[in-house]
Write an enzyme that holds these catalytic residues in place. Structure first.
Site, PDB file in Angstrom:
ATOM      1  N   HIS A   9       0.828  -1.206   0.000  1.00 17.33           N
ATOM      2  CA  HIS A   9       0.000   0.000   0.000  1.00 17.33           C
ATOM      3  C   HIS A   9       0.861   1.254   0.000  1.00 17.33           C
ATOM      4  O   HIS A   9       0.406   2.329  -0.378  1.00 17.33           O
ATOM      5  CB  HIS A   9      -0.904   0.023   1.240  1.00 17.33           C
ATOM      6  CG  HIS A   9      -2.114  -0.846   1.112  1.00 17.33           C
ATOM      7  ND1 HIS A   9      -2.043  -2.198   0.964  1.00 17.33           N
ATOM      8  CD2 HIS A   9      -3.430  -0.537   1.077  1.00 17.33           C
ATOM      9  CE1 HIS A   9      -3.267  -2.688   0.869  1.00 17.33           C
ATOM     10  NE2 HIS A   9      -4.132  -1.700   0.928  1.00 17.33           N
ATOM     11  N   SER A  10       2.096   1.100   0.464  1.00 19.61           N
ATOM     12  CA  SER A  10       2.996   2.247   0.586  1.00 19.61           C
ATOM     13  C   SER A  10       4.119   2.158  -0.443  1.00 19.61           C
ATOM     14  O   SER A  10       4.801   1.135  -0.546  1.00 19.61           O
ATOM     15  CB  SER A  10       3.578   2.277   2.002  1.00 19.61           C
ATOM     16  OG  SER A  10       4.813   2.952   2.014  1.00 19.61           O
TER      17      SER A  10
END
Lengths: 130, 206
Positions: A9-10
């Site tokens: 997600h990052s």
């Protein structure tokens, strides 16, 4: 050589794992980071992942390491967006993303098959730290 | 006023934008409080990619779905993205739709979401609004209703589906961590689907 894709997600997590695993596996190993959204926000982007898979593939297959939740759904969606011929040799590892990526990258760098690379990543699940 | 695909997409974007806070609040109760924000970010990107020139329903829904894939971020990105793309695949080259075609498209969208999320009916997801809506459309086709009449039946069924999601516990997604505490709250995904269906119906009826 089996390619590795890191889906988080990052963006920073994916880039960090890429650097860490790349240091272990050497410069010739293809590791592509596909973290976050193009506008920099947290999330997973099936199109970015599909491009990463295409870039990681050199004909021997690609192993994808994912963090959680929608990373898996987005990765499976990405498989629908790539050439069926490439999609047939791409798999997701059921493994912790950091340890799995390092084990997979080291295996891949010594010329292991996709099945061997996947198994190496998944063995990281049982790795004892203490 | 003549009805266009662009007009409908604009209407969808306006609905998502005006309901952003509501959807996020619903998600805050049982999830990670980002559904409205994520959907709004997606539709803000969508609207920049369309003009009145976009009349092919199949190609447009594919483009809409692809845009959601890369802009929504949460699980609703690949889920709605897949849904719109699968629906579009059933409408290639079409500029108008019959009710029967709309039903086939919704069925394809549901199948796409099930392929992605591995969910079934009754797990407090968007499917709990989509599947009753599809059943209603199917029945409306059998009864020979008009497109707007059929869609109105589908909206009513989807709203009943939302009410149903209040009575059950979540077993999929982040809300499943809450167990029984998810009971009493309506599902944000079922709600966003129903809002879009109602918007499309109102647009065609106006």
């Amino acid at each position: 050589m089996v390619g590795i894709v890191i889906v988080s997600h990052s963006e920073q997590i994916a880039e960090g794992i890429k650097t860490l695993a790349g240091q272990m596996a050497g410069a010739n190993q293809k590791i592509i980071a596909a973290g976050g959204m193009t506008d920099g926000s947290i999330g997973t982007d099936a199109i970015r992942i599909s491009e990463a898979v295409a870039a990681a593939d050199s004909g021997d297959g690609v192993l994808v390491l994912v963090d959680l939740g929608s990373a898996i759904i987005s990765t499976e969606t990405a498989f629908e967006l790539i050439e069926p011929e490439v999609a047939a040799r791409v798999v997701i590892a059921d493994a912790p993303i950091v340890e799995g990526a390092i084990s997979a990258a080291v295996q891949a760098s010594i010329g292991a098959t996709l099945a061997e690379v996947k198994a190496a990543a998944e063995m990281a699940k049982a790795m004892q730290k203490l | 006023m003549s009805k266009t695909l662009f007009g409908m997409i604009q209407a969808l974007q306006e609905t998502i934008s005006s309901q952003e806070a509501f959807l996020t609040e619903l998600d805050g109760a049982i999830g990670d409080a980002d559904h409205g924000i994520n959907m709004n970010r997606g539709f803000e990107a969508v609207i920049t990619k369309f003009t009145e020139e976009d009349t092919d329903i199949g190609a447009s829904l594919k483009k809409l779905g692809m845009t959601l894939l890369s802009t929504v971020g949460g699980a609703s990105g690949p889920l709605y993205g897949t849904a719109f793309m699968r629906a579009g695949a059933e409408a290639q080259g079409k500029e108008t739709l019959t009710l029967e075609e709309a039903e086939v498209m919704l069925a394809a969208a549901i199948k796409g979401i099930q392929d992605r999320g591995k969910a079934v009916k009754g797990e407090k997801t968007m499917l709990d609004a989509m599947m009753p809506a599809q059943d209603a459309l199917k029945q409306a086709v059998a009864e020979g209703l008009s497109v707007v009449e059929g869609l109105e039946k589908a909206c009513a069924a989807a709203n009943e589906g939302i009410e149903f999601t209040k009575t059950i516990r979540a077993t999929k997604g982040r809300a499943s961590y809450l167990g029984d505490r998810s009971i009493g709250h309506q599902d944000p995904g079922a709600t966003s689907f129903t809002l879009m269906l109602e918007t499309a119906t109102k647009y065609l009826k106006a």
